[in-house]
Design a protein around this motif. Structure first.
Motif, PDB file in Angstrom:
ATOM      1  N   HIS A  20       0.841  -1.184   0.000  1.00  0.00           N
ATOM      2  CA  HIS A  20       0.000   0.000   0.000  1.00  0.00           C
ATOM      3  C   HIS A  20       0.885   1.245   0.000  1.00  0.00           C
ATOM      4  O   HIS A  20       2.125   1.151   0.013  1.00  0.00           O
ATOM      5  CB  HIS A  20      -0.929  -0.004   1.204  1.00  0.00           C
ATOM      6  CG  HIS A  20      -1.877  -1.170   1.210  1.00  0.00           C
ATOM      7  ND1 HIS A  20      -2.744  -1.431   2.254  1.00  0.00           N
ATOM      8  CD2 HIS A  20      -2.115  -2.147   0.287  1.00  0.00           C
ATOM      9  CE1 HIS A  20      -3.461  -2.505   1.984  1.00  0.00           C
ATOM     10  NE2 HIS A  20      -3.086  -2.964   0.793  1.00  0.00           N
ATOM     11  N   GLU A  21       0.276   2.406   0.018  1.00  0.00           N
ATOM     12  CA  GLU A  21       1.029   3.659  -0.031  1.00  0.00           C
ATOM     13  C   GLU A  21       1.946   3.834   1.175  1.00  0.00           C
ATOM     14  O   GLU A  21       3.004   4.458   1.076  1.00  0.00           O
ATOM     15  CB  GLU A  21       0.055   4.836  -0.107  1.00  0.00           C
ATOM     16  CG  GLU A  21      -0.707   4.913  -1.422  1.00  0.00           C
ATOM     17  CD  GLU A  21      -1.613   6.130  -1.485  1.00  0.00           C
ATOM     18  OE1 GLU A  21      -1.630   6.904  -0.487  1.00  0.00           O
ATOM     19  OE2 GLU A  21      -2.293   6.301  -2.506  1.00  0.00           O
ATOM     20  N   ASP A  22       1.529   3.289   2.313  1.00  0.00           N
ATOM     21  CA  ASP A  22       2.378   3.432   3.516  1.00  0.00           C
ATOM     22  C   ASP A  22       3.595   2.521   3.492  1.00  0.00           C
ATOM     23  O   ASP A  22       4.451   2.585   4.376  1.00  0.00           O
ATOM     24  CB  ASP A  22       1.555   3.169   4.784  1.00  0.00           C
ATOM     25  CG  ASP A  22       0.956   1.761   4.798  1.00  0.00           C
ATOM     26  OD1 ASP A  22       1.263   0.952   3.899  1.00  0.00           O
ATOM     27  OD2 ASP A  22       0.167   1.471   5.731  1.00  0.00           O
ATOM     28  N   GLN A  23       3.662   1.651   2.481  1.00  0.00           N
ATOM     29  CA  GLN A  23       4.782   0.718   2.313  1.00  0.00           C
ATOM     30  C   GLN A  23       4.954  -0.229   3.505  1.00  0.00           C
ATOM     31  O   GLN A  23       6.027  -0.784   3.717  1.00  0.00           O
ATOM     32  CB  GLN A  23       6.102   1.490   2.078  1.00  0.00           C
ATOM     33  CG  GLN A  23       6.144   2.257   0.781  1.00  0.00           C
ATOM     34  CD  GLN A  23       6.014   1.346  -0.435  1.00  0.00           C
ATOM     35  OE1 GLN A  23       6.718   0.342  -0.536  1.00  0.00           O
ATOM     36  NE2 GLN A  23       5.109   1.694  -1.338  1.00  0.00           N
ATOM     37  N   VAL A  24       3.887  -0.392   4.274  1.00  0.00           N
ATOM     38  CA  VAL A  24       3.914  -1.322   5.405  1.00  0.00           C
ATOM     39  C   VAL A  24       2.907  -2.439   5.172  1.00  0.00           C
ATOM     40  O   VAL A  24       3.258  -3.613   5.155  1.00  0.00           O
ATOM     41  CB  VAL A  24       3.620  -0.588   6.726  1.00  0.00           C
ATOM     42  CG1 VAL A  24       3.552  -1.587   7.883  1.00  0.00           C
ATOM     43  CG2 VAL A  24       4.670   0.473   6.991  1.00  0.00           C
ATOM     44  N   ALA A  25       1.651  -2.067   5.003  1.00  0.00           N
ATOM     45  CA  ALA A  25       0.620  -3.060   4.713  1.00  0.00           C
ATOM     46  C   ALA A  25       0.712  -3.473   3.242  1.00  0.00           C
ATOM     47  O   ALA A  25       1.226  -2.730   2.395  1.00  0.00           O
ATOM     48  CB  ALA A  25      -0.758  -2.486   5.020  1.00  0.00           C
ATOM     49  N   TYR A  26       0.232  -4.656   2.960  1.00  0.00           N
ATOM     50  CA  TYR A  26       0.286  -5.156   1.584  1.00  0.00           C
ATOM     51  C   TYR A  26      -0.801  -6.197   1.359  1.00  0.00           C
ATOM     52  O   TYR A  26      -1.317  -6.800   2.299  1.00  0.00           O
ATOM     53  CB  TYR A  26       1.658  -5.745   1.265  1.00  0.00           C
ATOM     54  CG  TYR A  26       2.123  -6.819   2.220  1.00  0.00           C
ATOM     55  CD1 TYR A  26       1.725  -8.150   2.081  1.00  0.00           C
ATOM     56  CD2 TYR A  26       2.966  -6.495   3.287  1.00  0.00           C
ATOM     57  CE1 TYR A  26       2.154  -9.131   2.958  1.00  0.00           C
ATOM     58  CE2 TYR A  26       3.397  -7.464   4.177  1.00  0.00           C
ATOM     59  CZ  TYR A  26       2.986  -8.783   4.015  1.00  0.00           C
ATOM     60  OH  TYR A  26       3.408  -9.761   4.884  1.00  0.00           O
TER      61      TYR A  26
END
Length: 344
Positions: A87-93
């Motif tokens: 995702h945009e936060d580069q944490v969740a996917y």
């Protein structure tokens, strides 16, 4: 024995799993990784799209830490079975499951009108080569242990191959040494053995064989020393091994000389133990007496030493033995007359 499936009378849903996953990936993956993959695959089914599933829900259902979930997805992504879309936060996917059949077909069957992808072909070639090498390794191990490998065994062997030695011959040598030569039929012991070889810096079969030969010779020394001491019914413990190693490696006594010295020591004491032997050998080492022949020349027999400690008169009395003798008739008559005079 056979396998068959009963046709269900009603349908409550089922999960389709490609055969390639079961035959090629499941045997070599950890149980946790397999559980994460299968549960995630279940969540990806079309009928589950209306529900909100994420890694936290997955961890809660499987009763495992969230870190294990992330490690599992990293593992399967490395195997090209899934793709993580961050995702945009580069944490969740999100996790996208790829078709094994499609990957296999794309990598192995290319249309005549389409030029083959060098990158895809190279990756596939590496995967196929590694997979074949691992299968060959497992086949060699099954011949040694004379029994089919279990799923847990496949995972353990894959761990050996991935984290310890990429040289399959070394892993096979570990199984030969433990299962055949030492009769230790436990795959967990292979883990300890490989770790010890790595700690000692062994990187070739030659170095390992030299170490095994030395260990075998030393094992025979342990066994013979205990036999001389009347303890052949058991194995040497760690402290005893260290003592025997010290007598050979630090004090520089050859095994045959050591055996003869122990036999000689046993004649001079009723308390033949490792502390007594240590004292005697340490003294000989300090005097640079390192062979039984040198010991025999410098040390006098124990019985001679004990005799010298007894005064001469006592020894004479000790060894005086009264013997019987025969007398003639004249001698007997003279003795009787002499005895009669004395009585008067």
């Amino acid at each position: 024995m056979g396998f068959y499936r009963k046709i269900p009378s009603f349908d409550i849903g089922e999960l389709n799993i490609e055969n390639m996953f079961i035959t090629d990936f499941l045997p070599i993956a950890s149980g946790t990784y397999v559980k994460v993959y299968l549960m995630g695959l279940l969540f990806s089914k079309e009928e589950n799209k209306n529900y909100r599933f994420d890694n936290a829900v997955l961890a809660n259902m499987l009763k495992i830490p969230i870190e294990d979930i992330h490690e599992a997805w990293i593992y399967w992504e490395g195997k090209k079975l899934i793709v993580r879309h961050f995702h945009e936060d580069q944490v969740a996917y999100d996790v996208e499951f790829l078709s094994l059949r499609e990957l296999y077909i794309l990598d192995n069957f290319v249309s005549k009108s389409t030029a083959p992808s060098k990158t895809a072909s190279a990756k596939n070639a590496v995967f196929v080569k590694e997979n074949e090498k691992f299968k060959a390794l497992c086949a060699r191990i099954e011949k040694i242990i004379a029994t089919p490998l279990k799923h847990a065994d496949y995972r353990k062997i894959n761990d050996f191959y991935t984290h310890y030695y990429k040289n399959a011959d070394i892993i096979v040598r570990a199984f030969e040494y433990n299962y055949i030569e030492r009769n230790i039929r436990n795959i967990k012991a292979i883990d300890s053995l490989l770790n010890s070889w790595i700690d000692q810096g062994f990187s070739t079969i030659e170095a390992i064989d030299q170490s095994i030969e030395m260990s075998t010779r030393r094992f025979k020394v342990y066994k013979e020393v205990l036999r001389i001491l009347g303890m052949s019914f058991r194995m040497a413990n760690q402290a005893e091994k260290e003592a025997i190693d010290r007598w050979i490696d630090e004090y520089h006594f050859e095994p045959n000389d050591l055996y003869d010295l122990l036999k000689s020591f046993s004649k001079s004491t009723m308390n033949m133990n490792f502390n007594y032997i240590e004292t005697r050998l340490k003294d000989l080492h300090a005097r640079n007496i390192l062979t039984f022949e040198a010991y025999s020349r410098t040390e006098k027999p124990e019985n001679t030493a004990s005799q010298k400690s007894i005064p001469a008169k006592s020894r004479k009395k000790q060894y005086t033995i009264e013997k019987e003798r025969t007398y003639s008739e004249d001698e007997l008559e003279a003795l009787l007359l002499k005895k009669g005079k004395n009585l008067k």
